[in-house]
Design an enzyme around this catalytic site. Structure first.
Site, PDB file in Angstrom:
ATOM      1  N   GLN A   1       0.792  -1.230   0.000  1.00 48.45           N
ATOM      2  CA  GLN A   1       0.000   0.000   0.000  1.00 48.45           C
ATOM      3  C   GLN A   1       0.824   1.281   0.000  1.00 48.45           C
ATOM      4  O   GLN A   1       0.442   2.266  -0.630  1.00 48.45           O
ATOM      5  CB  GLN A   1      -0.948  -0.001   1.202  1.00 48.45           C
ATOM      6  CG  GLN A   1      -1.971   1.114   1.196  1.00 48.45           C
ATOM      7  CD  GLN A   1      -3.098   0.861   2.169  1.00 48.45           C
ATOM      8  OE1 GLN A   1      -3.832  -0.116   2.040  1.00 48.45           O
ATOM      9  NE2 GLN A   1      -3.222   1.713   3.162  1.00 48.45           N
TER      10      GLN A   1
ATOM     11  N   GLU B   1      -3.240   9.363  -1.116  1.00 51.38           N
ATOM     12  CA  GLU B   1      -2.427   9.989  -0.076  1.00 51.38           C
ATOM     13  C   GLU B   1      -1.264  10.793  -0.649  1.00 51.38           C
ATOM     14  O   GLU B   1      -0.337  11.168   0.071  1.00 51.38           O
ATOM     15  CB  GLU B   1      -1.933   8.923   0.899  1.00 51.38           C
ATOM     16  CG  GLU B   1      -3.101   8.229   1.598  1.00 51.38           C
ATOM     17  CD  GLU B   1      -2.674   7.118   2.531  1.00 51.38           C
ATOM     18  OE1 GLU B   1      -1.455   6.958   2.758  1.00 51.38           O
ATOM     19  OE2 GLU B   1      -3.551   6.405   3.037  1.00 51.38           O
TER      20      GLU B   1
ATOM     21  N   GLU C   1       5.038  -1.738   8.343  1.00 48.48           N
ATOM     22  CA  GLU C   1       3.706  -1.691   8.946  1.00 48.48           C
ATOM     23  C   GLU C   1       2.823  -2.782   8.363  1.00 48.48           C
ATOM     24  O   GLU C   1       2.834  -3.019   7.151  1.00 48.48           O
ATOM     25  CB  GLU C   1       3.082  -0.314   8.705  1.00 48.48           C
ATOM     26  CG  GLU C   1       1.652  -0.168   9.203  1.00 48.48           C
ATOM     27  CD  GLU C   1       1.015   1.130   8.754  1.00 48.48           C
ATOM     28  OE1 GLU C   1      -0.237   1.183   8.712  1.00 48.48           O
ATOM     29  OE2 GLU C   1       1.745   2.089   8.429  1.00 48.48           O
TER      30      GLU C   1
ATOM     31  N   LYS D   1      -4.599   5.699  15.442  1.00 45.81           N
ATOM     32  CA  LYS D   1      -5.555   6.439  14.630  1.00 45.81           C
ATOM     33  C   LYS D   1      -6.726   6.813  15.538  1.00 45.81           C
ATOM     34  O   LYS D   1      -7.367   5.928  16.118  1.00 45.81           O
ATOM     35  CB  LYS D   1      -6.050   5.605  13.457  1.00 45.81           C
ATOM     36  CG  LYS D   1      -4.951   5.200  12.484  1.00 45.81           C
ATOM     37  CD  LYS D   1      -5.515   4.343  11.358  1.00 45.81           C
ATOM     38  CE  LYS D   1      -4.418   3.946  10.373  1.00 45.81           C
ATOM     39  NZ  LYS D   1      -4.930   3.107   9.274  1.00 45.81           N
TER      40      LYS D   1
ATOM     41  N   ARG E   1      -5.672   9.090   7.979  1.00 48.84           N
ATOM     42  CA  ARG E   1      -6.490   8.063   7.348  1.00 48.84           C
ATOM     43  C   ARG E   1      -6.491   8.259   5.840  1.00 48.84           C
ATOM     44  O   ARG E   1      -6.062   9.278   5.330  1.00 48.84           O
ATOM     45  CB  ARG E   1      -7.935   8.129   7.858  1.00 48.84           C
ATOM     46  CG  ARG E   1      -8.097   7.769   9.314  1.00 48.84           C
ATOM     47  CD  ARG E   1      -7.383   6.479   9.702  1.00 48.84           C
ATOM     48  NE  ARG E   1      -7.625   5.403   8.780  1.00 48.84           N
ATOM     49  CZ  ARG E   1      -8.542   4.457   8.950  1.00 48.84           C
ATOM     50  NH1 ARG E   1      -9.298   4.461  10.017  1.00 48.84           N
ATOM     51  NH2 ARG E   1      -8.690   3.494   8.072  1.00 48.84           N
TER      52      ARG E   1
ATOM     53  N   LYS F   1       2.723   9.853  10.499  1.00 50.75           N
ATOM     54  CA  LYS F   1       2.465   9.390   9.138  1.00 50.75           C
ATOM     55  C   LYS F   1       1.244  10.140   8.629  1.00 50.75           C
ATOM     56  O   LYS F   1       0.137   9.943   9.124  1.00 50.75           O
ATOM     57  CB  LYS F   1       2.216   7.880   9.175  1.00 50.75           C
ATOM     58  CG  LYS F   1       1.961   7.251   7.845  1.00 50.75           C
ATOM     59  CD  LYS F   1       1.736   5.756   8.035  1.00 50.75           C
ATOM     60  CE  LYS F   1       0.665   5.291   7.095  1.00 50.75           C
ATOM     61  NZ  LYS F   1       0.348   3.878   7.249  1.00 50.75           N
TER      62      LYS F   1
END
Length: 426
Positions: A164, A206, A294, A346, A375, A397
Site C-alpha cells: 500500500q 495519499e 507496517e 488512529k 487516514r 504518518k
C-alpha cells in the site's frame, strides 16, 4: 466547575473529505465563548473497525453522514450540554455510552470522535494556549520524524504495486522544517525520475505516485535513486518504510498472501506463505535501508507476527496498525505474546481522545514506538499534528508532501516547531 468551560452548544454538519465523500464535522461552543471544531475522517480500515464511512457507495455515505449530523445535533448535544469540557475523560465516557459502547462503529463512533476532539480544541481555545500544549502540558516538545508517502499501491490504487505505501524517513535532519524540505526534494526528484522512465506521475489518495511497477524491490530502487539524485545518502540521511497492508493480500481460502500486481507484471502467479512473507521482508531489509514495516502480516495471524518479530524485531520497527486497531485489549495481547514493537494510533479507531491516549500510554509502558497516523479519506483537520507533539510520539504518518489535506499536518507541525523554538523548547 469554572463556568467558562461549561458546554453551551454542540453542532454537527456535513463536509467533504479528500475523496469527495461526505464526512462529519462537529463544533462545540463553551459558555466562555470559545469554539472548537473537529472532523471525523472517513478512511475504511481493514477488519471493519473504526469510525468509518459506509463502504458501499456515495449515497449510502451521504445517508450515513446525514444521520450522524442529526445524531450530533440531538443525542450528543443533549448528552454534553452543561457538562464540564475540561473533564475530557468524563466527556469521552459519556460519548461512548451515547454511541452504544466501545465496540460501536459507524454513526455513533463518528459522532463520538468528532465531539471528543472538538471539546479538546474548545478547551485549548478557552485557555488561550496551543492545542499541543493543552494536550501534553510542559513536556510537549518533541517534533516527530515524518514518514512521507512516495509511492502508493494496494487496493486503493489502480496500479500494479501490491503493497500500500512506500515511505521515506528523513532521519538525518535535526529540525522538522529540514525534514519536510528533504522529503519534498526527494518527492519532486522521484517525479522527474519516473517521468523520464516513461511512467505516469499522477498521484494516489495519499499523494504518492502510483506507477505500474513489477514488485516492491523495483519501487524501492526508484526511491533509492531519487534520494541519491537529490543529494542525500540512503541509509544515512534517509531511510525507508513500507506499509504492506498485508491483511488485504491475505486469502483465507488458501491461508496465503496473494500478489495480483506482481503476478500480472511477471506473468507468473505469485503467492507467499507466512514464512515466505517473513523471508521476503528480511531480503528487502538486507537490500534497502528499510527501518520500518507496517502491517507485514494479516491482523489475525498472531503466530506469524510472533515469528516476524523474532526474526526482524531487533533491527526493524514492526508497526501494528490492523493488528492493534488502536485498541487497548489487542495492544495488551500483542505485548504479552511478543508481537510487533510499535503501534499505529488512529483517533478514529480509538473513537475518542481518551482512548487514543490510553493506547499511547500502554504502548510507551511496554517500550513500543508510537506512530500517529492519518487516514485514507482525510480532511484538512490537523489535530493529529498537535497530538504527535503532545505525546512526544517521535513519528507521524500523514501522507506525501502533496495534497492539502496531507500537507496541512506538516504545515501545522512547522508552525509548532517555530513556536517551540521561540520559547526554547526545541
Amino acid at each position: 466547575m469554572n463556568g467558562d468551560f461549561e458546554i453551551a452548544g454542540v453542532y454537527g454538519r456535513k463536509i467533504l473529505d479528500s475523496r469527495g465523500n461526505p464526512a462529519l464535522e462537529v463544533e462545540v461552543r463553551l459558555e466562555g465563548g470559545a469554539v472548537g471544531r473537529a472532523s471525523a475522517p472517513s478512511g475504511v480500515p481493514a477488519g471493519g473497525c473504526g469510525a468509518a464511512g459506509q463502504p458501499d457507495g456515495f449515497y449510502s455515505r451521504e445517508k450515513g453522514v446525514k444521520k450522524a449530523v442529526e445524531y450530533v445535533n440531538t443525542v450528543i448535544a443533549e448528552t454534553l450540554l452543561f457538562e464540564d469540557a475540561f473533564q475530557q475523560s468524563v466527556i469521552d465516557r459519556l460519548l461512548q455510552e451515547a454511541a452504544g459502547g466501545e465496540s460501536q462503529a459507524g454513526l455513533g463512533a463518528n459522532a463520538a470522535l468528532g465531539a471528543s476532539l472538538a471539546v479538546a480544541r474548545a478547551c485549548a481555545a478557552q485557555q488561550g494556549i496551543p492545542l499541543y500544549r493543552y494536550l501534553g502540558g510542559a513536556n510537549a516538545r518533541t517534533m516527530p520524524v515524518p514518514m512521507m508517502n512516495m509511492l502508493s499501491g494496494g487496493v486503493y490504487e489502480d496500479n500494479t504495486v501490491d503493497f500500500q505505501e512506500f515511505m521515506i524517513l528523513p532521519v538525518g535532519a535535526k529540525t522538522f522544517s529540514d525534514r519536510v524540505k528533504i522529503c519534498s526534494e526527494v518527492y519532486h526528484t522521484l517525479k522527474r525520475l519516473l517521468k523520464t522512465s516513461g511512467f505516469a506521475t499522477s498521484v494516489g489518495d495519499e499523494g504518492g505516485f502510483a506507477p505500474d511497477l513489477k514488485h516492491a524491490a523495483e519501487a524501492l530502487k526508484y526511491m533509492e535513486e531519487a534520494v541519491r539524485l537529490s543529494g542525500r545518502e540512503p541509509g544515512r540521511d534517509v531511510r525507508f518504510a513500507i506499509n504492506a497492508a498485508a491483511g488485504r493480500l491475505f486469502d483465507p481460502g488458501t491461508g496465503q498472501y496473494l500478489f495480483p500486481g506482481e503476478s500480472l507484471m511477471t506473468g507468473t502467479p505469485v503467492s507467499r506463505t507466512t514464512e515466505e512473507m517473513v523471508e521476503y521482508f528480511r531480503r528487502l531489509a538486507e537490500d534497502f535501508p528499510i527501518c520500518s514495516i507496517e502491517d507485514g502480516l494479516h491482523e489475525e495471524d498472531w503466530e506469524g507476527w510472533r515469528l516476524l518479530t523474532r526474526e526482524l524485531g531487533d533491527r526493524i520497527q514492526l508497526t501494528g496498525g490492523g493488528l492493534f486497531k488502536s485498541d487497548t485489549g489487542r495492544m495488551e495481547r500483542g505485548v504479552r505474546e511478543g508481537c510487533a514493537n510499535a503501534v499505529l494510533v488512529k483517533t478514529d479507531q480509538a473513537q475518542t481522545l481518551t482512548k487514543s491516549l490510553e493506547v499511547i500510554e500502554k504502548a510507551k509502558n511496554a517500550g513500543y514506538q508510537i506512530v500517529i497516523s492519518h487516514r485514507g479519506g482525510e480532511t484538512e483537520d490537523a489535530f493529529i499534528a498537535d497530538l504527535a507533539v503532545a505525546v512526544n510520539s517521535g513519528w507521524i504518518k500523514a501522507g506525501a508532501p502533496c495534497r492539502s489535506e496531507r500537507v496541512a499536518k506538516y504545515n501545522q507541525l512547522m508552525r509548532i516547531e517555530e513556536e517551540l523554538s521561540e520559547k526554547g523548547g526545541v
